[in-house]
Motif scaffolding. Structure first.
Motif, PDB file in Angstrom:
ATOM      1  N   CYS A 270     -21.905 -43.376  14.597  1.00 17.90           N
ATOM      2  CA  CYS A 270     -20.488 -43.065  13.915  1.00 17.90           C
ATOM      3  C   CYS A 270     -19.270 -42.880  14.861  1.00 17.90           C
ATOM      4  N   ALA A 271     -19.427 -41.487  15.913  1.00 16.41           N
ATOM      5  CA  ALA A 271     -18.404 -40.482  16.563  1.00 16.41           C
ATOM      6  C   ALA A 271     -18.371 -41.481  17.552  1.00 16.41           C
ATOM      7  N   LEU A 272     -19.000 -42.209  18.173  1.00 17.16           N
ATOM      8  CA  LEU A 272     -18.683 -42.327  19.200  1.00 17.16           C
ATOM      9  C   LEU A 272     -17.218 -43.043  19.651  1.00 17.16           C
ATOM     10  N   PRO A 273     -16.451 -43.752  18.841  1.00 15.55           N
ATOM     11  CA  PRO A 273     -14.505 -44.157  19.288  1.00 15.55           C
ATOM     12  C   PRO A 273     -13.708 -42.571  19.259  1.00 15.55           C
ATOM     13  N   TYR A 274     -14.648 -42.308  19.156  1.00 17.85           N
ATOM     14  CA  TYR A 274     -13.733 -40.227  18.963  1.00 17.85           C
ATOM     15  C   TYR A 274     -13.709 -39.776  20.126  1.00 17.85           C
ATOM     16  N   LEU A 275     -14.652 -40.240  21.252  1.00 17.30           N
ATOM     17  CA  LEU A 275     -14.940 -39.651  22.303  1.00 17.30           C
ATOM     18  C   LEU A 275     -13.255 -40.123  23.310  1.00 17.30           C
ATOM     19  N   ALA A 276     -13.077 -41.627  22.903  1.00 19.93           N
ATOM     20  CA  ALA A 276     -12.088 -42.263  23.700  1.00 19.93           C
ATOM     21  C   ALA A 276     -10.146 -42.286  22.651  1.00 19.93           C
ATOM     22  N   LEU A 277     -10.153 -42.068  21.602  1.00 17.42           N
ATOM     23  CA  LEU A 277      -9.186 -41.581  20.946  1.00 17.42           C
ATOM     24  C   LEU A 277      -9.375 -39.850  20.834  1.00 17.42           C
ATOM     25  N   ARG A 278     -10.027 -38.758  21.046  1.00 12.22           N
ATOM     26  CA  ARG A 278     -10.240 -37.625  20.889  1.00 12.22           C
ATOM     27  C   ARG A 278      -9.332 -37.117  20.080  1.00 12.22           C
ATOM     28  N   PRO A 279      -9.578 -37.247  18.979  1.00 11.85           N
ATOM     29  CA  PRO A 279      -8.601 -36.818  17.761  1.00 11.85           C
ATOM     30  C   PRO A 279      -9.013 -35.026  17.504  1.00 11.85           C
ATOM     31  N   SER A 280      -8.007 -34.296  17.194  1.00  5.47           N
ATOM     32  CA  SER A 280      -7.839 -32.969  17.190  1.00  5.47           C
ATOM     33  C   SER A 280      -9.261 -32.139  16.511  1.00  5.47           C
ATOM     34  N   LEU A 281      -9.649 -31.506  16.856  1.00  3.79           N
ATOM     35  CA  LEU A 281     -11.367 -30.991  16.103  1.00  3.79           C
ATOM     36  C   LEU A 281     -10.728 -29.993  14.628  1.00  3.79           C
ATOM     37  N   PRO A 282     -11.365 -29.504  14.393  1.00  2.33           N
ATOM     38  CA  PRO A 282     -10.762 -28.558  13.131  1.00  2.33           C
ATOM     39  C   PRO A 282     -11.577 -27.252  13.457  1.00  2.33           C
ATOM     40  N   PRO A 283     -10.869 -26.739  13.534  1.00  2.00           N
ATOM     41  CA  PRO A 283     -11.674 -25.125  13.836  1.00  2.00           C
ATOM     42  C   PRO A 283     -12.692 -24.772  12.165  1.00  2.00           C
ATOM     43  N   PRO A 284     -13.791 -24.078  12.278  1.00  2.00           N
ATOM     44  CA  PRO A 284     -14.483 -24.375  11.369  1.00  2.00           C
ATOM     45  C   PRO A 284     -14.451 -22.985  10.496  1.00  2.00           C
TER      46      PRO A 284
END
Length: 161
Positions: free
Chosen positions: A68-82
């Protein structure tokens, strides 16, 4: 004189059923609201792709979140810190108990942060995360049709759809 090959009537019907499935699924991808645990799976898969960590909120095996996260590799959304204020979400023991439950709660917080406080809208992130599931559904539909048609003929293949 050779007669022309008879065209199968089942192939256009199967194509129509595939198109119907794709259309209804695409409509649902865009119009359905977020489920309770969907942000957890999306952020878990994206975190695994970006950091190599598979242990974020161990709830289920990682294959579905990774797909499911494969499209995010192209979009590159920000990843929140833990999130802070609790036990680390990584390297949790695989046992029931308070540490596991606390880690899962932190995963829900991180998922909510990822989905609703990102540079992309929640709709964009949800749609992108749901499209691989739609594609997997189409692949499964094609496999069921071809397998059933090879065993029971074209009518059997259509009945399987």
């Amino acid at each position: 004189m050779r007669l022309p090959e008879r065209r199968s009537w089942a192939t256009p019907i199967a194509g129509g059923l595939f198109a119907l499935f794709a259309g209804l699924a695409a409509w649902g991808v865009r119009d359905n609201s977020v489920t309770a645990d969907e942000p957890v799976y999306l952020v878990r898969g994206y975190t695994a792709w970006r950091t190599g960590e598979l242990e974020l909120g161990v709830i289920n095996p990682p294959l579905a979140p990774l797909i499911c996260a494969l499209p995010y590799l192209a979009l590159r959304p920000s990843l929140p810190p833990p999130p802070s204020g609790g036990p680390a979400t990584r390297h949790q023991p695989r046992r029931a108990g308070s540490a596991q439950a606390a880690g899962n709660l932190l995963s829900f917080e991180m998922g909510r942060e990822f989905l609703f406080h990102n540079r992309y809208s929640a709709d964009t992130l949800l749609t992108a995360g749901r499209l691989p599931v739609l594609a997997l559904g189409l692949v499964l539909l094609a496999l069921v049709w071809r397998g059933s048609a090879s065993l029971w003929g074209e009518t059997g293949g259509l009945l399987s759809l």
